[in-house]
Design a protein around this motif. Sequence first.
Motif, PDB file in Angstrom:
ATOM      1  N   ARG A   1       0.812  -1.230   0.000  1.00 34.70           N
ATOM      2  CA  ARG A   1       0.000   0.000   0.000  1.00 34.70           C
ATOM      3  C   ARG A   1       0.841   1.274   0.000  1.00 34.70           C
ATOM      4  O   ARG A   1       0.307   2.373  -0.048  1.00 34.70           O
TER       5      ARG A   1
ATOM      6  N   HIS B   1      -7.014  -2.347  -5.646  1.00 29.88           N
ATOM      7  CA  HIS B   1      -7.831  -1.386  -4.918  1.00 29.88           C
ATOM      8  C   HIS B   1      -9.235  -1.368  -5.518  1.00 29.88           C
ATOM      9  O   HIS B   1      -9.392  -1.382  -6.741  1.00 29.88           O
ATOM     10  N   THR B   2     -10.228  -1.377  -4.616  1.00 25.44           N
ATOM     11  CA  THR B   2     -11.620  -1.381  -5.082  1.00 25.44           C
ATOM     12  C   THR B   2     -12.388  -0.256  -4.401  1.00 25.44           C
ATOM     13  O   THR B   2     -13.219  -0.513  -3.529  1.00 25.44           O
TER      14      THR B   2
ATOM     15  N   LEU C   1     -11.127  -5.554   8.519  1.00 23.25           N
ATOM     16  CA  LEU C   1     -10.105  -4.730   7.865  1.00 23.25           C
ATOM     17  C   LEU C   1      -9.036  -4.217   8.832  1.00 23.25           C
ATOM     18  O   LEU C   1      -8.015  -3.688   8.397  1.00 23.25           O
TER      19      LEU C   1
ATOM     20  N   MET D   1     -19.835   0.834   5.625  1.00 28.55           N
ATOM     21  CA  MET D   1     -19.370  -0.545   5.835  1.00 28.55           C
ATOM     22  C   MET D   1     -19.876  -1.035   7.192  1.00 28.55           C
ATOM     23  O   MET D   1     -19.710  -0.337   8.200  1.00 28.55           O
TER      24      MET D   1
ATOM     25  N   THR E   1      -6.232  -0.082   7.088  1.00 27.75           N
ATOM     26  CA  THR E   1      -6.637   0.814   5.999  1.00 27.75           C
ATOM     27  C   THR E   1      -7.570   1.888   6.536  1.00 27.75           C
ATOM     28  O   THR E   1      -8.212   1.709   7.575  1.00 27.75           O
ATOM     29  N   ASP E   2      -7.634   3.002   5.839  1.00 27.96           N
ATOM     30  CA  ASP E   2      -8.638   4.014   6.147  1.00 27.96           C
ATOM     31  C   ASP E   2      -8.978   4.737   4.851  1.00 27.96           C
ATOM     32  O   ASP E   2      -8.613   4.270   3.767  1.00 27.96           O
TER      33      ASP E   2
ATOM     34  N   TYR F   1     -15.981   4.219   5.289  1.00 25.75           N
ATOM     35  CA  TYR F   1     -15.434   4.028   6.644  1.00 25.75           C
ATOM     36  C   TYR F   1     -16.271   4.716   7.720  1.00 25.75           C
ATOM     37  O   TYR F   1     -16.072   4.483   8.894  1.00 25.75           O
TER      38      TYR F   1
ATOM     39  N   GLU G   1     -14.543   6.608  -0.112  1.00 28.18           N
ATOM     40  CA  GLU G   1     -14.044   5.795   1.007  1.00 28.18           C
ATOM     41  C   GLU G   1     -14.383   6.430   2.356  1.00 28.18           C
ATOM     42  O   GLU G   1     -14.588   5.717   3.333  1.00 28.18           O
TER      43      GLU G   1
ATOM     44  N   LYS H   1      -5.962   7.770   0.696  1.00 27.95           N
ATOM     45  CA  LYS H   1      -5.390   6.969  -0.381  1.00 27.95           C
ATOM     46  C   LYS H   1      -4.272   7.726  -1.109  1.00 27.95           C
ATOM     47  O   LYS H   1      -4.351   7.971  -2.326  1.00 27.95           O
TER      48      LYS H   1
ATOM     49  N   TRP I   1     -17.313  -5.819   8.781  1.00 30.64           N
ATOM     50  CA  TRP I   1     -16.371  -5.526   7.699  1.00 30.64           C
ATOM     51  C   TRP I   1     -15.211  -4.676   8.238  1.00 30.64           C
ATOM     52  O   TRP I   1     -14.035  -4.963   7.999  1.00 30.64           O
TER      53      TRP I   1
HETATM   54  N1  IYR Z   1     -12.329  -0.259  -0.402  1.00 33.06           N
HETATM   55  C1  IYR Z   1     -11.879   0.089   0.919  1.00 33.06           C
HETATM   56  C2  IYR Z   1     -12.084  -0.988   1.921  1.00 33.06           C
HETATM   57  C3  IYR Z   1     -11.359  -2.276   1.742  1.00 33.06           C
HETATM   58  C4  IYR Z   1     -12.070  -3.435   1.524  1.00 33.06           C
HETATM   59  C5  IYR Z   1     -11.429  -4.641   1.447  1.00 33.06           C
HETATM   60  I1  IYR Z   1     -12.522  -6.370   1.236  1.00 33.06           I
HETATM   61  C6  IYR Z   1     -10.025  -4.717   1.555  1.00 33.06           C
HETATM   62  O1  IYR Z   1      -9.396  -5.946   1.471  1.00 33.06           O
HETATM   63  C7  IYR Z   1      -9.319  -3.562   1.804  1.00 33.06           C
HETATM   64  C8  IYR Z   1      -9.988  -2.330   1.853  1.00 33.06           C
HETATM   65  C9  IYR Z   1     -10.434   0.575   0.880  1.00 33.06           C
HETATM   66  O2  IYR Z   1      -9.789   0.422  -0.155  1.00 33.06           O
HETATM   67  O3  IYR Z   1      -9.954   1.112   1.865  1.00 33.06           O
END
Ligand code: IYR
Length: 222
Positions: free
Chosen positions: A38, A171-172, A107, A99, A112-113, A95, A91, A116, A103
Amino acid sequence: MKQSTTFIPYQREIFAPETVLSKSLDFYQLMNQRRTVREFSSQLIAKEVIENLIKTASTAPSGAHKQPWTFCAVSNPDLKHQIRLAAEAEEYENYHGRMPEEWLEDLKLFATDEHKPFLEIAPWLIVVFRKIYDEVDGQKRNNYYVNESVGLACGLLLAAIHQAGLVALTHTPSPMNFLAKVLNRPANEKPFLLIPVGYPAENTQVPDLKRKDLDEVSVFFE
Ligand code: IYR
């Protein structure tokens, strides 16, 4: 029915069984070093490298060989900035309410937060689009097994990135529609994954994860 396809000989070197064994082990050992990262270095990566990676991804099998994907490779700083702002806005909502607790709990391991910074730091963002249909001579032609096909292509892309000595993040940002807008994609293309690519940042760390053992992920019927 008469076959209209032209068939050509399949030409590939055939290896002895012991070579097959050692090659299978070598590739496993290489791929087992792949980690999602990351934190990226801003060190530039030549466009030709990205072209080769995308060419590799595009060798993936696909339903009826439609290759229903578009890989948008973004190094333009203004576009990267726009993508970062839009992703962080989505996001933030994820957060802070979107979510469910379970979830967020899952995480925690990844720390993560909604921030980005890698979307501007990584030299390239490969934004993968799935093409639900193609336009041929102004007519809509359906594609098949689009998610499976594009998933396979992304798998090969990640393997190619790792094999080249680079790192990536799958990344999603969700929802991802802003990617189609920012990159001005046609209506038949839907965002699938956003993959920053580059060298890892110095001293970057990754979570101490273990992969499942073979017997947890496979069943043999002999
Ligand atoms: N999309 C968010 C949350 C996220 C979801 C999953 I499933 C992950 O493995 C990691 C992150 C983000 O990118 O922070």
